[in-house]
Design an enzyme around this catalytic site. Structure first.
Site, PDB file in Angstrom:
ATOM      1  N   ASN A 159     -21.456  -4.831 -17.801  1.00 36.96           N
ATOM      2  CA  ASN A 159     -20.883  -5.880 -16.953  1.00 36.96           C
ATOM      3  C   ASN A 159     -21.030  -7.238 -17.606  1.00 36.96           C
ATOM      4  O   ASN A 159     -21.962  -7.472 -18.380  1.00 36.96           O
ATOM      5  CB  ASN A 159     -21.581  -5.876 -15.581  1.00 36.96           C
ATOM      6  CG  ASN A 159     -20.764  -6.601 -14.538  1.00 36.96           C
ATOM      7  OD1 ASN A 159     -19.548  -6.437 -14.478  1.00 36.96           O
ATOM      8  ND2 ASN A 159     -21.407  -7.418 -13.726  1.00 36.96           N
TER       9      ASN A 159
ATOM     10  N   ASN B 249     -14.383   3.228   2.660  1.00 33.36           N
ATOM     11  CA  ASN B 249     -12.912   3.203   2.638  1.00 33.36           C
ATOM     12  C   ASN B 249     -12.295   4.106   3.704  1.00 33.36           C
ATOM     13  O   ASN B 249     -11.074   4.195   3.808  1.00 33.36           O
ATOM     14  CB  ASN B 249     -12.369   3.585   1.255  1.00 33.36           C
ATOM     15  CG  ASN B 249     -12.452   5.084   1.001  1.00 33.36           C
ATOM     16  OD1 ASN B 249     -13.256   5.783   1.619  1.00 33.36           O
ATOM     17  ND2 ASN B 249     -11.627   5.584   0.106  1.00 33.36           N
TER      18      ASN B 249
ATOM     19  N   SER C  73       0.824  -1.213   0.000  1.00 30.99           N
ATOM     20  CA  SER C  73       0.000   0.000   0.000  1.00 30.99           C
ATOM     21  C   SER C  73       0.859   1.265   0.000  1.00 30.99           C
ATOM     22  O   SER C  73       1.822   1.382   0.756  1.00 30.99           O
ATOM     23  CB  SER C  73      -0.906   0.011   1.229  1.00 30.99           C
ATOM     24  OG  SER C  73      -1.547   1.271   1.319  1.00 30.99           O
TER      25      SER C  73
ATOM     26  N   LYS D  80     -13.834  -3.570   2.239  1.00 28.55           N
ATOM     27  CA  LYS D  80     -14.644  -2.338   2.174  1.00 28.55           C
ATOM     28  C   LYS D  80     -16.118  -2.589   2.478  1.00 28.55           C
ATOM     29  O   LYS D  80     -16.788  -1.734   3.048  1.00 28.55           O
ATOM     30  CB  LYS D  80     -14.505  -1.684   0.790  1.00 28.55           C
ATOM     31  CG  LYS D  80     -13.136  -1.043   0.576  1.00 28.55           C
ATOM     32  CD  LYS D  80     -13.074  -0.307  -0.742  1.00 28.55           C
ATOM     33  CE  LYS D  80     -11.662   0.197  -0.994  1.00 28.55           C
ATOM     34  NZ  LYS D  80     -11.550   0.970  -2.240  1.00 28.55           N
TER      35      LYS D  80
ATOM     36  N   GLY E 189      -5.142   4.807 -12.095  1.00 23.26           N
ATOM     37  CA  GLY E 189      -5.738   5.169 -10.819  1.00 23.26           C
ATOM     38  C   GLY E 189      -4.819   5.813  -9.797  1.00 23.26           C
ATOM     39  O   GLY E 189      -5.222   5.979  -8.647  1.00 23.26           O
TER      40      GLY E 189
ATOM     41  N   ALA F 287     -27.209  -9.031 -14.951  1.00 16.92           N
ATOM     42  CA  ALA F 287     -28.096  -8.846 -13.796  1.00 16.92           C
ATOM     43  C   ALA F 287     -27.454  -7.941 -12.734  1.00 16.92           C
ATOM     44  O   ALA F 287     -28.149  -7.144 -12.093  1.00 16.92           O
ATOM     45  CB  ALA F 287     -28.447 -10.200 -13.181  1.00 16.92           C
TER      46      ALA F 287
HETATM   47  P1  ATR Z   1     -14.563  -5.079  -6.620  1.00 18.93           P
HETATM   48  O1  ATR Z   1     -14.832  -4.824  -5.167  1.00 18.93           O
HETATM   49  O2  ATR Z   1     -13.119  -4.964  -7.011  1.00 18.93           O
HETATM   50  O3  ATR Z   1     -15.461  -4.309  -7.522  1.00 18.93           O
HETATM   51  P2  ATR Z   1     -16.233  -7.373  -7.098  1.00 18.93           P
HETATM   52  O4  ATR Z   1     -17.342  -6.787  -6.295  1.00 18.93           O
HETATM   53  O5  ATR Z   1     -15.905  -8.815  -6.959  1.00 18.93           O
HETATM   54  O6  ATR Z   1     -14.857  -6.641  -6.821  1.00 18.93           O
HETATM   55  O7  ATR Z   1     -16.521  -7.039  -8.631  1.00 18.93           O
HETATM   56  C1  ATR Z   1     -15.644  -7.401  -9.655  1.00 18.93           C
HETATM   57  C2  ATR Z   1     -16.111  -6.800 -10.983  1.00 18.93           C
HETATM   58  O8  ATR Z   1     -15.165  -7.109 -12.009  1.00 18.93           O
HETATM   59  C3  ATR Z   1     -17.438  -7.361 -11.445  1.00 18.93           C
HETATM   60  O9  ATR Z   1     -18.082  -6.385 -12.228  1.00 18.93           O
HETATM   61  C4  ATR Z   1     -16.983  -8.533 -12.315  1.00 18.93           C
HETATM   62  O10 ATR Z   1     -17.932  -8.969 -13.268  1.00 18.93           O
HETATM   63  P3  ATR Z   1     -19.105 -10.008 -12.822  1.00 18.93           P
HETATM   64  O11 ATR Z   1     -20.100  -9.219 -12.020  1.00 18.93           O
HETATM   65  O12 ATR Z   1     -19.668 -10.508 -14.098  1.00 18.93           O
HETATM   66  O13 ATR Z   1     -18.420 -11.083 -12.016  1.00 18.93           O
HETATM   67  C5  ATR Z   1     -15.806  -7.910 -13.010  1.00 18.93           C
HETATM   68  N1  ATR Z   1     -14.850  -8.882 -13.541  1.00 18.93           N
HETATM   69  C6  ATR Z   1     -14.002  -9.659 -12.844  1.00 18.93           C
HETATM   70  N2  ATR Z   1     -13.240 -10.417 -13.665  1.00 18.93           N
HETATM   71  C7  ATR Z   1     -13.650 -10.119 -14.939  1.00 18.93           C
HETATM   72  C8  ATR Z   1     -13.260 -10.556 -16.252  1.00 18.93           C
HETATM   73  N3  ATR Z   1     -12.278 -11.464 -16.414  1.00 18.93           N
HETATM   74  N4  ATR Z   1     -13.874 -10.009 -17.312  1.00 18.93           N
HETATM   75  C9  ATR Z   1     -14.855  -9.093 -17.153  1.00 18.93           C
HETATM   76  N5  ATR Z   1     -15.270  -8.634 -15.942  1.00 18.93           N
HETATM   77  C10 ATR Z   1     -14.672  -9.147 -14.854  1.00 18.93           C
END
Ligand code: ATR
Length: 273
Positions: A154, A89, A17, A68, A241, A158
């Site tokens: 996404n 956060n 971090s 978080k 970021g 859903a």
């Molecule tokens: P965070 O707190 O980092 O947002 P999260 O709540 O687990 O973590 O959400 C991860 C996000 O990244 C979700 O939108 C996930 O898509 P899904 O809802 O379909 O799971 C997306 N994500 C993760 N890996 C991915 C991949 N290989 N391709 C596309 N989207 C991905």
């Protein structure tokens, strides 16, 4: 001699971090007397670690992956911009031990876009990739910047629809799969966790024009996969970021200390050209 106020960033893992360096620089700049450490919580022991920290007199915490959402659940009260996000956060204790939870991620993102990079959000067509906790954390401040429309795309439609419904009354929001997207967009923000592993969602052609701004919420010393994609699309302004990281830290510092530090010298320190 009075003891210095104690702050920390709590997460798992936590050793990489940058927050301690950022807050140490803010404290020096503003003349605030504080210490800021890294705090590793066991994956099953977030609550206990947090309670111990505050019982020992800790003044405030930043919270990072993967805690978080748990931090949001533990807060007794939420700042308005954190209430709907479901993710916190920034934590501190007010009188009588009430634990306040805030989310400064969205304010940090919006400030980095608008103030540091002169990006116009008002009236813009914005695409947000992902619908997880990271995206929920930024939506309210993003919508408050009055974009013409925000489309949430996404992998799992859903989840995008759920997020759309949750924030629907705060602006013009739509949910989409990646394949159904129709561009171009003025601003594209990548909030999928795929970027943490160097992955990229399957994005169709035509999402950008040369004036599109691409923003990866993830920070990396080297170009992120998303920003590599943006470069190949001919996008000129590609941001990662780091600015958001420093700006969300500044927003937390404002909440804790009542002073706004300058972020530009801290960004320059973290990424010397
Ligand atoms: P965070 O707190 O980092 O947002 P999260 O709540 O687990 O973590 O959400 C991860 C996000 O990244 C979700 O939108 C996930 O898509 P899904 O809802 O379909 O799971 C997306 N994500 C993760 N890996 C991915 C991949 N290989 N391709 C596309 N989207 C991905």
């Amino acid at each position: 001699m009075t003891e210095k106020a104690r702050y920390a960033v709590i997460g798992n893992p936590i050793e990489h971090s940058l927050s301690p360096r950022i807050h140490a620089a803010f404290a020096e700049q503003t003349g605030e007397s504080l210490v800021y450490e890294r705090l590793l919580a066991p994956l099953e022991g977030f609550r206990e670690t947090l309670e111990q920290f505050f019982d020992d007199g800790g003044a405030g915490l930043n919270v990072t992956v993967p805690f978080k959402q748990q931090a949001w659940e533990m807060a007794d009260r939420h700042q308005p911009r954190a209430a709907r996000a479901g993710a916190v956060n920034t934590l501190w204790r007010e009188n009588h031990g009430i634990l306040i939870g805030d989310n400064t991620d969205g304010a940090g993102l919006v400030r980095d876009l608008r103030v540091n990079n002169d990006v116009t959000l008002a009236g813009a067509r914005v695409l947000v990739l992902g619908a997880g906790g990271a995206v929920r954390g930024i939506l309210e401040p993003l919508l408050a910047a009055a974009p013409a429309q925000v489309v949430i795309a996404n992998r799992t439609l859903a989840r995008a629809e759920e997020v759309r419904d949750l924030f629907a009354d705060t602006g013009s929001l739509a949910a989409s799969t990646f394949a159904a997207l129709v561009g171009p967009f003025d601003v594209i923000i990548n909030g999928t966790s795929a970027s943490l592993q160097g992955g990229l969602p399957p994005l169709p052609e035509g999402l950008t024009n040369p004036a599109t701004v691409c923003y990866d919420m993830m920070y990396s010393q080297t170009e992120t996969a998303f920003n590599g994609w943006a470069r190949q699309q001919g996008v000129a302004l590609r941001l990662d970021g780091l600015g958001m990281l420093v700006e969300q830290a500044a927003e937390s510092f404002v909440q804790w200390r009542g002073k706004r530090p300058q972020t530009e010298p801290v960004m320059a320190m973290l990424r010397p050209d």
